[in-house]
Write a protein that holds these residues in place. Structure first.
Motif, mmCIF file in Angstrom:
data_model
loop_
_atom_site.group_PDB
_atom_site.id
_atom_site.type_symbol
_atom_site.label_atom_id
_atom_site.label_comp_id
_atom_site.label_asym_id
_atom_site.label_seq_id
_atom_site.Cartn_x
_atom_site.Cartn_y
_atom_site.Cartn_z
ATOM 1 N N SER A 167 0.829 -1.200 0.000
ATOM 2 C CA SER A 167 0.000 0.000 0.000
ATOM 3 C C SER A 167 0.867 1.255 0.000
ATOM 4 O O SER A 167 1.754 1.390 0.843
ATOM 5 N N VAL A 168 0.602 2.159 -0.934
ATOM 6 C CA VAL A 168 1.358 3.420 -0.957
ATOM 7 C C VAL A 168 0.929 4.343 0.174
ATOM 8 O O VAL A 168 1.621 5.299 0.481
ATOM 9 N N ALA A 169 -0.208 4.037 0.794
ATOM 10 C CA ALA A 169 -0.698 4.852 1.901
ATOM 11 C C ALA A 169 -0.231 4.314 3.247
ATOM 12 O O ALA A 169 -0.601 4.858 4.288
ATOM 13 N N GLN A 170 0.615 3.263 3.243
ATOM 14 C CA GLN A 170 1.135 2.715 4.493
ATOM 15 C C GLN A 170 1.944 3.784 5.217
ATOM 16 O O GLN A 170 2.784 4.452 4.622
ATOM 17 N N GLY A 171 1.656 3.973 6.502
ATOM 18 C CA GLY A 171 2.379 4.962 7.292
ATOM 19 C C GLY A 171 1.831 6.367 7.153
ATOM 20 O O GLY A 171 2.463 7.318 7.600
ATOM 21 N N VAL A 172 0.654 6.505 6.540
ATOM 22 C CA VAL A 172 0.052 7.822 6.326
ATOM 23 C C VAL A 172 -1.330 7.847 6.972
ATOM 24 O O VAL A 172 -2.147 6.955 6.754
ATOM 25 N N GLN A 173 -1.576 8.862 7.775
ATOM 26 C CA GLN A 173 -2.907 9.110 8.316
ATOM 27 C C GLN A 173 -3.278 10.536 7.928
ATOM 28 O O GLN A 173 -2.447 11.436 8.046
ATOM 29 N N VAL A 174 -4.502 10.714 7.442
ATOM 30 C CA VAL A 174 -4.932 12.052 7.039
ATOM 31 C C VAL A 174 -6.282 12.382 7.656
ATOM 32 O O VAL A 174 -7.051 11.497 8.003
ATOM 33 N N GLU A 175 -6.510 13.664 7.765
ATOM 34 C CA GLU A 175 -7.812 14.194 8.139
ATOM 35 C C GLU A 175 -8.155 15.216 7.069
ATOM 36 O O GLU A 175 -7.411 16.179 6.862
ATOM 37 N N VAL A 176 -9.252 14.975 6.353
ATOM 38 C CA VAL A 176 -9.610 15.826 5.223
ATOM 39 C C VAL A 176 -10.952 16.494 5.491
ATOM 40 O O VAL A 176 -11.928 15.835 5.834
#
Length: 161
Positions: A80-89
């Motif tokens: 997953s390219v989103a591994q290690g990423v947390q966002v709030e949008v």
């Protein structure tokens, strides 16, 4: 501050101009013509790819996330390219938290600044969202492998004959 401009409108025979108000600094995602929403997953992928572009970033995610990603890779799944990423949008803004593994020898404050800049530019350019913050957590340092620690190094030479 409200800024007024005009928009031509066709009224059948002659064109007239109708005043249109817009709020200065408003997001291009919310317009009079409609609203554009961007999923959290989209912003996560953009942030993950942008962070990985910076030299000195070895991997992303905490130990458990990296282990699960490695297992996924063993069974043929993509990492997953989103591994290690947390966002709030939100409607107009985004906040990002990143978990990084850095290469040994990288200057961590400089690396964090470069990652932060790259992520902000990528998200703002691609989505139109204002990035309010990018928090970087360094969870590990990747050490260079010595020839003896590589699995493909083969048997060690004997020191005596």
């Amino acid at each position: 501050m409200i800024v007024s401009d005009t928009m031509p409108r066709d009224t059948g025979g002659s064109a007239t101009t109708v005043p249109r108000a817009r709020t200065q600094g408003a997001s291009s995602l919310v317009t009079e013509q409609g609203r554009t929403t961007i999923a959290d997953g989209v912003v996560s992928k953009i942030a993950g790819l942008a962070a990985r572009e910076v030299e000195g970033v070895y991997d992303m995610g905490g130990g458990t996330a990296r282990a699960l990603g490695a297992m996924r890779g063993m069974v043929g799944g993509d990492k997953s390219v989103a591994q290690g990423v947390q966002v709030e949008v939100g409607e107009r803004q985004a906040a990002v938290d990143l978990d990084l593994v850095v290469e040994y020898g990288a200057a961590i404050p400089d690396l964090a600044g470069a990652v932060r800049r790259n992520v902000i530019v990528a998200i703002e350019r691609m989505t139109g969202l204002e990035v309010t913050e990018v928090n970087v957590s360094v969870n590990d340092v990747h050490l260079p492998e010595s020839p003896r620690s590589r699995e493909d190094a083969g048997p060690r030479e004997s020191r005596v004959q």
